[in-house]
Write a protein that holds these residues in place. Structure first.
Motif, PDB file in Angstrom:
ATOM      1  N   PRO A  37       0.809  -1.229   0.000  1.00  0.00           N
ATOM      2  CA  PRO A  37       0.000   0.000   0.000  1.00  0.00           C
ATOM      3  C   PRO A  37       0.835   1.268   0.000  1.00  0.00           C
ATOM      4  CG  PRO A  37      -0.107  -1.096   2.121  1.00  0.00           C
ATOM      5  CD  PRO A  37       0.619  -2.016   1.192  1.00  0.00           C
ATOM      6  N   GLU A  38       2.084   1.197   0.482  1.00  0.00           N
ATOM      7  CA  GLU A  38       2.893   2.407   0.495  1.00  0.00           C
ATOM      8  C   GLU A  38       3.386   2.795  -0.889  1.00  0.00           C
ATOM      9  OE1 GLU A  38       5.522  -1.103   1.491  1.00  0.00           O
ATOM     10  OE2 GLU A  38       3.681  -0.322   2.327  1.00  0.00           O
ATOM     11  N   ILE A  39       3.307   1.861  -1.831  1.00  0.00           N
ATOM     12  CA  ILE A  39       3.702   2.157  -3.206  1.00  0.00           C
ATOM     13  C   ILE A  39       2.430   2.233  -4.032  1.00  0.00           C
ATOM     14  CG2 ILE A  39       4.984   1.365  -5.221  1.00  0.00           C
ATOM     15  CD1 ILE A  39       6.809  -0.159  -3.337  1.00  0.00           C
ATOM     16  N   GLN A  40       2.053   3.433  -4.397  1.00  0.00           N
ATOM     17  CA  GLN A  40       0.853   3.643  -5.189  1.00  0.00           C
ATOM     18  C   GLN A  40       1.179   4.586  -6.325  1.00  0.00           C
ATOM     19  OE1 GLN A  40      -2.083   5.229  -2.571  1.00  0.00           O
ATOM     20  NE2 GLN A  40      -2.392   3.334  -1.472  1.00  0.00           N
ATOM     21  N   GLN A  41       0.313   4.577  -7.287  1.00  0.00           N
ATOM     22  CA  GLN A  41       0.493   5.497  -8.401  1.00  0.00           C
ATOM     23  C   GLN A  41       0.191   6.913  -7.917  1.00  0.00           C
ATOM     24  OE1 GLN A  41      -1.944   4.690 -11.770  1.00  0.00           O
ATOM     25  NE2 GLN A  41      -1.019   6.237 -13.020  1.00  0.00           N
ATOM     26  N   ILE A  42       1.118   7.808  -8.143  1.00  0.00           N
ATOM     27  CA  ILE A  42       0.970   9.181  -7.696  1.00  0.00           C
ATOM     28  C   ILE A  42       0.448  10.019  -8.856  1.00  0.00           C
ATOM     29  CG2 ILE A  42       2.173  11.200  -6.812  1.00  0.00           C
ATOM     30  CD1 ILE A  42       4.195   9.255  -5.565  1.00  0.00           C
ATOM     31  N   LYS A  43      -0.687  10.640  -8.619  1.00  0.00           N
ATOM     32  CA  LYS A  43      -1.276  11.495  -9.645  1.00  0.00           C
ATOM     33  C   LYS A  43      -0.887  12.936  -9.355  1.00  0.00           C
ATOM     34  CE  LYS A  43      -5.225   8.491 -10.388  1.00  0.00           C
ATOM     35  NZ  LYS A  43      -6.683   8.365 -10.336  1.00  0.00           N
ATOM     36  N   PRO A  44      -0.511  13.677 -10.363  1.00  0.00           N
ATOM     37  CA  PRO A  44      -0.166  15.085 -10.121  1.00  0.00           C
ATOM     38  C   PRO A  44      -1.406  15.881  -9.734  1.00  0.00           C
ATOM     39  CG  PRO A  44      -0.146  14.612 -12.461  1.00  0.00           C
ATOM     40  CD  PRO A  44      -0.351  13.304 -11.758  1.00  0.00           C
ATOM     41  N   LYS A  45      -1.207  16.837  -8.839  1.00  0.00           N
ATOM     42  CA  LYS A  45      -2.322  17.673  -8.418  1.00  0.00           C
ATOM     43  C   LYS A  45      -2.625  18.699  -9.501  1.00  0.00           C
ATOM     44  CE  LYS A  45      -1.550  17.447  -3.461  1.00  0.00           C
ATOM     45  NZ  LYS A  45      -1.303  18.233  -2.246  1.00  0.00           N
ATOM     46  N   LYS A  46      -3.911  18.949  -9.685  1.00  0.00           N
ATOM     47  CA  LYS A  46      -4.318  19.965 -10.650  1.00  0.00           C
ATOM     48  C   LYS A  46      -4.221  21.326  -9.970  1.00  0.00           C
ATOM     49  CE  LYS A  46      -7.422  17.024 -13.265  1.00  0.00           C
ATOM     50  NZ  LYS A  46      -8.797  16.815 -13.721  1.00  0.00           N
ATOM     51  N   PRO A  47      -3.690  22.302 -10.661  1.00  0.00           N
ATOM     52  CA  PRO A  47      -3.572  23.623 -10.040  1.00  0.00           C
ATOM     53  C   PRO A  47      -4.934  24.322  -9.968  1.00  0.00           C
ATOM     54  CG  PRO A  47      -2.844  23.712 -12.309  1.00  0.00           C
ATOM     55  CD  PRO A  47      -3.119  22.258 -11.998  1.00  0.00           C
ATOM     56  N   VAL A  48      -4.993  25.327  -9.113  1.00  0.00           N
ATOM     57  CA  VAL A  48      -6.203  26.146  -9.002  1.00  0.00           C
ATOM     58  C   VAL A  48      -6.228  27.095 -10.195  1.00  0.00           C
ATOM     59  CG1 VAL A  48      -7.388  27.883  -7.615  1.00  0.00           C
ATOM     60  CG2 VAL A  48      -6.185  26.004  -6.495  1.00  0.00           C
ATOM     61  N   LYS A  49      -7.361  27.133 -10.866  1.00  0.00           N
ATOM     62  CA  LYS A  49      -7.504  28.038 -12.009  1.00  0.00           C
ATOM     63  C   LYS A  49      -8.140  29.333 -11.531  1.00  0.00           C
ATOM     64  CE  LYS A  49      -7.876  24.407 -15.423  1.00  0.00           C
ATOM     65  NZ  LYS A  49      -8.694  23.808 -16.474  1.00  0.00           N
ATOM     66  N   VAL A  50      -7.534  30.454 -11.917  1.00  0.00           N
ATOM     67  CA  VAL A  50      -8.000  31.766 -11.497  1.00  0.00           C
ATOM     68  C   VAL A  50      -8.453  32.535 -12.732  1.00  0.00           C
ATOM     69  CG1 VAL A  50      -7.379  33.929 -10.359  1.00  0.00           C
ATOM     70  CG2 VAL A  50      -6.351  31.777  -9.604  1.00  0.00           C
ATOM     71  N   HIS A  51      -9.687  32.989 -12.701  1.00  0.00           N
ATOM     72  CA  HIS A  51     -10.218  33.849 -13.762  1.00  0.00           C
ATOM     73  C   HIS A  51     -10.355  35.238 -13.148  1.00  0.00           C
ATOM     74  CE1 HIS A  51     -11.054  30.396 -16.309  1.00  0.00           C
ATOM     75  NE2 HIS A  51     -11.511  29.793 -15.232  1.00  0.00           N
ATOM     76  N   LEU A  52      -9.380  36.101 -13.407  1.00  0.00           N
ATOM     77  CA  LEU A  52      -9.342  37.438 -12.830  1.00  0.00           C
ATOM     78  C   LEU A  52     -10.058  38.418 -13.752  1.00  0.00           C
ATOM     79  CD1 LEU A  52      -8.159  39.036 -10.444  1.00  0.00           C
ATOM     80  CD2 LEU A  52      -6.139  39.444 -11.855  1.00  0.00           C
ATOM     81  N   LYS A  53     -10.902  39.225 -13.163  1.00  0.00           N
ATOM     82  CA  LYS A  53     -11.676  40.205 -13.934  1.00  0.00           C
ATOM     83  C   LYS A  53     -11.455  41.585 -13.333  1.00  0.00           C
ATOM     84  CE  LYS A  53     -15.269  36.776 -14.715  1.00  0.00           C
ATOM     85  NZ  LYS A  53     -16.666  36.421 -14.502  1.00  0.00           N
ATOM     86  N   ARG A  54     -11.485  42.599 -14.181  1.00  0.00           N
ATOM     87  CA  ARG A  54     -11.352  43.985 -13.727  1.00  0.00           C
ATOM     88  C   ARG A  54     -12.529  44.776 -14.281  1.00  0.00           C
ATOM     89  NH1 ARG A  54      -6.392  48.148 -14.880  1.00  0.00           N
ATOM     90  NH2 ARG A  54      -7.257  49.843 -13.662  1.00  0.00           N
ATOM     91  N   SER A  55     -13.206  45.490 -13.399  1.00  0.00           N
ATOM     92  CA  SER A  55     -14.379  46.259 -13.811  1.00  0.00           C
ATOM     93  C   SER A  55     -13.945  47.607 -14.391  1.00  0.00           C
ATOM     94  CB  SER A  55     -15.326  46.466 -12.626  1.00  0.00           C
ATOM     95  OG  SER A  55     -14.708  47.293 -11.669  1.00  0.00           O
ATOM     96  N   ALA A  56     -14.898  48.332 -14.927  1.00  0.00           N
ATOM     97  CA  ALA A  56     -14.616  49.653 -15.501  1.00  0.00           C
ATOM     98  C   ALA A  56     -14.149  50.636 -14.433  1.00  0.00           C
ATOM     99  CB  ALA A  56     -15.853  50.190 -16.203  1.00  0.00           C
ATOM    100  N   GLU A  57     -14.577  50.415 -13.172  1.00  0.00           N
ATOM    101  CA  GLU A  57     -14.170  51.291 -12.072  1.00  0.00           C
ATOM    102  C   GLU A  57     -12.778  50.941 -11.546  1.00  0.00           C
ATOM    103  OE1 GLU A  57     -17.248  49.432 -11.464  1.00  0.00           O
ATOM    104  OE2 GLU A  57     -18.300  50.938 -12.647  1.00  0.00           O
ATOM    105  N   GLY A  58     -12.172  49.879 -12.042  1.00  0.00           N
ATOM    106  CA  GLY A  58     -10.836  49.474 -11.591  1.00  0.00           C
ATOM    107  C   GLY A  58     -10.851  48.482 -10.449  1.00  0.00           C
TER     108      GLY A  58
END
Length: 86
Positions: A37-58
């Motif tokens: 059990p200590e030897i298992q297939q290691i899956k890479p972690k998916k990164p957090v996706k950031v959708h950054l938005k800026r309004s007309a007011e800044g």
């Protein structure tokens, strides 16, 4: 090489082949597969996706997506700190 020597050579070669195949088939019978059990297939972690938005007011807003909730919360805290948005 005489005919007698060729026949002896062929007989020895066939005997060796049979001996080797019999030895390998015995090894297959003794083969045991153990789960570790200590030897298992290691899956890479998916990164957090950031959708950054800026309004007309800044002002900034964002949408975060990811598989790990702790990573998403951590990314949100970092963004709030960096952009000084409270």
């Amino acid at each position: 090489m005489s005919l007698m020597q060729k026949n002896i050579f062929i007989l020895i070669a066939v005997s060796l082949i049979l001996f080797i195949s019999a030895a390998s088939s015995e090894d297959k019978g003794n083969l045991q597969i153990k789960k570790q059990p200590e030897i298992q297939q290691i899956k890479p972690k998916k990164p957090v996706k950031v959708h950054l938005k800026r309004s007309a007011e800044g002002k900034y807003s964002w949408e975060l997506t990811g598989d790990d909730v702790d990573e998403v919360v951590s990314a949100d805290k970092r963004l709030r700190k960096l952009l000084k948005a409270e």
